[in-house]
Design an enzyme around this catalytic site. Sequence first.
Site, mmCIF file in Angstrom:
data_model
loop_
_atom_site.group_PDB
_atom_site.id
_atom_site.type_symbol
_atom_site.label_atom_id
_atom_site.label_comp_id
_atom_site.label_asym_id
_atom_site.label_seq_id
_atom_site.Cartn_x
_atom_site.Cartn_y
_atom_site.Cartn_z
ATOM 1 N N ILE A 18 0.822 -1.201 0.000
ATOM 2 C CA ILE A 18 0.000 0.000 0.000
ATOM 3 C C ILE A 18 0.862 1.259 0.000
ATOM 4 O O ILE A 18 0.580 2.222 -0.721
ATOM 5 C CB ILE A 18 -0.950 -0.021 1.218
ATOM 6 C CG1 ILE A 18 -2.029 -1.094 1.019
ATOM 7 C CG2 ILE A 18 -1.572 1.337 1.455
ATOM 8 C CD1 ILE A 18 -2.849 -1.377 2.266
ATOM 9 N N ASP A 37 11.340 3.245 5.014
ATOM 10 C CA ASP A 37 10.974 1.860 5.284
ATOM 11 C C ASP A 37 12.102 1.167 6.041
ATOM 12 O O ASP A 37 13.280 1.505 5.888
ATOM 13 C CB ASP A 37 10.714 1.111 3.971
ATOM 14 C CG ASP A 37 9.837 -0.107 4.150
ATOM 15 O OD1 ASP A 37 8.661 -0.062 3.743
ATOM 16 O OD2 ASP A 37 10.322 -1.115 4.707
ATOM 17 N N ASN A 90 1.853 5.166 7.374
ATOM 18 C CA ASN A 90 1.322 3.920 6.836
ATOM 19 C C ASN A 90 1.849 2.666 7.518
ATOM 20 O O ASN A 90 1.246 1.607 7.410
ATOM 21 C CB ASN A 90 1.635 3.852 5.333
ATOM 22 C CG ASN A 90 1.320 2.504 4.728
ATOM 23 O OD1 ASN A 90 0.177 2.059 4.751
ATOM 24 N ND2 ASN A 90 2.339 1.828 4.210
ATOM 25 N N SER A 145 -7.536 0.522 9.993
ATOM 26 C CA SER A 145 -7.900 -0.824 9.547
ATOM 27 C C SER A 145 -9.338 -1.081 9.933
ATOM 28 O O SER A 145 -9.838 -0.522 10.918
ATOM 29 C CB SER A 145 -7.003 -1.880 10.206
ATOM 30 O OG SER A 145 -7.494 -3.191 9.963
ATOM 31 N N TYR A 158 -3.666 -5.573 17.724
ATOM 32 C CA TYR A 158 -3.741 -4.925 16.409
ATOM 33 C C TYR A 158 -5.025 -4.118 16.292
ATOM 34 O O TYR A 158 -5.020 -2.941 15.910
ATOM 35 C CB TYR A 158 -3.667 -5.976 15.302
ATOM 36 C CG TYR A 158 -3.709 -5.387 13.906
ATOM 37 C CD1 TYR A 158 -2.563 -4.867 13.325
ATOM 38 C CD2 TYR A 158 -4.896 -5.356 13.177
ATOM 39 C CE1 TYR A 158 -2.596 -4.323 12.047
ATOM 40 C CE2 TYR A 158 -4.942 -4.809 11.909
ATOM 41 C CZ TYR A 158 -3.781 -4.296 11.345
ATOM 42 O OH TYR A 158 -3.817 -3.748 10.082
ATOM 43 N N LYS A 162 -5.352 0.008 16.002
ATOM 44 C CA LYS A 162 -5.956 0.655 14.840
ATOM 45 C C LYS A 162 -7.186 1.481 15.225
ATOM 46 O O LYS A 162 -7.468 2.510 14.597
ATOM 47 C CB LYS A 162 -6.311 -0.389 13.776
ATOM 48 C CG LYS A 162 -5.082 -1.021 13.124
ATOM 49 C CD LYS A 162 -4.208 0.025 12.434
ATOM 50 C CE LYS A 162 -3.079 -0.591 11.656
ATOM 51 N NZ LYS A 162 -2.269 0.410 10.924
ATOM 52 N N ILE A 191 -6.683 -6.484 1.474
ATOM 53 C CA ILE A 191 -6.072 -5.922 0.277
ATOM 54 C C ILE A 191 -5.022 -6.904 -0.223
ATOM 55 O O ILE A 191 -4.131 -7.311 0.525
ATOM 56 C CB ILE A 191 -5.416 -4.552 0.579
ATOM 57 C CG1 ILE A 191 -6.456 -3.575 1.133
ATOM 58 C CG2 ILE A 191 -4.749 -4.000 -0.669
ATOM 59 C CD1 ILE A 191 -7.587 -3.236 0.188
#
Length: 268
Positions: A18, A37, A90, A145, A158, A162, A191
């Site tokens: 993404i 990254d 991201n 998310s 998680y 989010k 995705i």
Amino acid sequence: MGRVQNKVALVTGGASGIGLSAAQLLAKEGAKVVLADFNEAGAKEEAQKITEAGGEAKGIFLDAGDEASIREAVEFTVGQYGTITILYNNVGVTNLKKDLDVLNMDLDEWDRLMDVNLKSVLLGSRFAIPHMIEAGGGSIINTASMAGFAGDATRSAYGASKAGVVNLTRYIATQYGKDNIRCNAVAPGLILTPAARKNMPEQVLDIFSKYNALPYHGEADDIGYTVLFLASDESKFITGQTIQVEGGHYNTNPSIADFQAFMNQAGK
């Protein structure tokens, strides 16, 4: 072309999936882009490809769990291009082996996910906002998310992290809107990034297909184009929102697919 012309973007987690889609689209539409990254070599390689395609991009290392690394990524962006007007927070991690139900989850993993998935959004924004104020405004986009909107049998940390991203997005939007800084989030469903295609069993994809409203799965560009829209002036009156990009997976009563199957069977 030119939807984000002359804007400067920092994209975290930009080496693949993404993040890479967003970086490519932002560059294609005129932004100067820094891909940050943990996979530094991958970020630099993809930045070079963007440059060869006519865009302007740099790749750098980022450890989203480290405050100094996040600060350095923002400072690099400003040092390279003079400002920062788009921040795409991201980076996100998950661990199906350790992030379990509340009774059995690894508490160190809880702390790690809160740092990488939630605190990194706070820190990236904290370091970028002063530069955005100086520039006259900007757009912050966060990856949330659908796990932040629904319960699950596992991945408790998680989902909680989010959900935190969703509400932190509102807080940033509220606190800095008068500085002409917008903050929005994107909440992806399933995705099919390259990593998902490689690791997702066909049986799991079939389960998602059963409950999607649409007859196909999402692609990285579905999120990338949403990020591009939120980064551009086309969305200048949108702030504090989380756009759910999930193929209608969560639209309906969760039993509808089974009920339809029952009705079809009864009609035979």
